[in-house]
Design an enzyme around this catalytic site. Structure first.
Site, PDB file in Angstrom:
ATOM      1  N   GLN A  13      52.924  38.686  40.485  1.00 59.63           N
ATOM      2  CA  GLN A  13      54.020  39.031  39.570  1.00 59.63           C
ATOM      3  C   GLN A  13      54.595  40.421  39.887  1.00 59.63           C
ATOM      4  O   GLN A  13      55.814  40.595  39.951  1.00 59.63           O
ATOM      5  CB  GLN A  13      53.508  39.049  38.129  1.00 59.63           C
ATOM      6  N   ASP A  37      43.824  40.742  54.037  1.00 54.05           N
ATOM      7  CA  ASP A  37      43.025  39.938  53.102  1.00 54.05           C
ATOM      8  C   ASP A  37      42.002  40.866  52.451  1.00 54.05           C
ATOM      9  O   ASP A  37      41.127  41.411  53.130  1.00 54.05           O
ATOM     10  CB  ASP A  37      42.335  38.794  53.868  1.00 54.05           C
ATOM     11  N   ASP A 103      43.661  47.379  31.194  1.00 55.45           N
ATOM     12  CA  ASP A 103      42.997  47.735  29.934  1.00 55.45           C
ATOM     13  C   ASP A 103      41.610  47.073  29.839  1.00 55.45           C
ATOM     14  O   ASP A 103      40.812  47.450  28.986  1.00 55.45           O
ATOM     15  CB  ASP A 103      43.854  47.266  28.753  1.00 55.45           C
ATOM     16  N   TYR A 126      35.573  40.557  35.635  1.00 55.81           N
ATOM     17  CA  TYR A 126      36.865  41.052  36.120  1.00 55.81           C
ATOM     18  C   TYR A 126      37.042  42.528  35.758  1.00 55.81           C
ATOM     19  O   TYR A 126      37.385  43.353  36.610  1.00 55.81           O
ATOM     20  CB  TYR A 126      37.992  40.207  35.521  1.00 55.81           C
TER      21      TYR A 126
END
Ligand code: NAP
Length: 300
Positions: A13, A37, A103, A126
């Site tokens: 995005q 990569d 965040d 993550y």
């Protein structure tokens, strides 16, 4: 002279938004797999060097938040170690490094918007991998800006806005969580901000206040259910049928990864140091919904 910004990723995005928003006097060079990569460290420095950049922006990441719970090593390699590798390449070239972070490095337990110096404490694989990325960048070079953003949407890739518009096609009511607060942030606004920050870092290299960690999300706050209501209201203005939002609790919508209840970021430091403040979330969101519906119309 043209400012050359090398950015990692291709279909992401933020990458797509940067390619769309690039102003006169700036060139954005997006570098994709297999040339670069992030899971293959040896590809990183050569690919970045070959772009002959004035600034490096690491916008690519392992962003599958739920999947990261079952692939934590890969997430750590791509988001943690590779970020350090890219920052070492920036240091070797003597240029600034901009790292996009999140965040999700926080646990979300605070009852006010997070400031840059608040304690981190990720609650997902993550989040832990993105925090490792921040630390690896900071260890590799002082000449960095780490930009923590949140809740990204855009006309590109996969995101909440597209999901809601898809659900609206088939349903009169959609259940959306109403106990996670944050600021839905347009990748197009993020792209404008990154380019302004890149210009500052290269144009005022002696100014130490431009470097460090910064929070960067849209102005204003919401819970996901508010965002969905805003999307459906804009869809209705554009001629769509009404869709109701059923406000549900996170506990009613279990996911493999936990998400912070409070994703609100205090963006004052970025405004003071860089003169960058992202717009109110509502206007950018409405523009994105209108654009997606227009594009949908063209496809039919
Ligand atoms: N999405 C959010 O709500 C959010 C919130 C806060 C922070 N962020 C952070 O913001 C940044 C941009 O997010 P986004 O939403 O633009 O991401 P996105 O749309 O999910 O795109 C991820 C990008 O990463 C690239 N990528 C993934 N694995 C890679 C690998 N091994 N090697 C090279 N490239 C790889 C993808 O490459 P391909 O194009 O080749 O597939 C793609 O361009 C990320 O750092 C993310 O952590 C995102």
């Amino acid at each position: 002279m043209t400012l050359r910004i090398a950015v990692t990723g291709w279909t992401g995005q933020v990458v797509c938004a940067m390619l769309e928003r690039v102003p006169v006097g700036v060139e954005v060079i997006a570098i994709r797999r297999p040339e670069l990569d992030l899971s293959v460290p040896r590809t990183i420095a050569p690919a970045l060097r070959a772009a002959r950049p004035d600034v490096i922006v690491n916008a690519a990441a392992y962003t599958a938040v739920d999947q990261a719970e079952s692939e934590p090593e890969l997430a750590m390699r791509v988001n943690g170690e590779a970020a350090g590798e890219a920052a070492r390449a920036a240091a070797a070239l003597g240029i600034p490094m901009i790292q996009i972070s999140t965040d999700y490095v926080f646990d979300g337990g605070l009852d006010r918007p997070y400031r840059e110096d608040d304690a981190t404490g990720p609650i997902s694989a993550y989040g832990a991998s993105k925090l490792a990325g921040e630390q690896a960048v900071a260890a590799a070079t002082d000449n960095h800006a780490i930009l923590r953003t949140a809740w990204i949407y855009s006309p590109f890739g996969k995101n909440f806005v597209k999901t809601m518009l898809r659900l609206a096609e088939a349903r009169d009511e959609v259940g959306v969580v109403a106990d996670q607060a944050g600021s839905p942030t347009s990748a197009l606004d993020i792209a404008d901000a990154i380019i302004a920050i890149a210009r500052n870092l290269t144009g005022r290299a002696e100014d130490a206040s431009l470097r460090g960690v910064f929070h960067m999300s849209a102005t204003g706050e919401a819970v996901w259910a508010d965002v969905a209501e805003s999307i459906f209201a804009e869809r209705e203005r554009q001629g769509g049928k009404p869709v109701r939002v059923k406000r549900i609790a996170t506990a009613d919508y279990p996911t493999p990864a936990r998400r912070p209840a409070n994703s609100r970021l205090d963006c004052g430091k970025l405004a003071r140091a860089h003169g960058v403040r992202l717009p109110e979330w509502q206007g950018s969101l409405q523009a994105c919904v209108a654009r997606l519906l227009r594009d949908q119309g063209k496809d039919q």
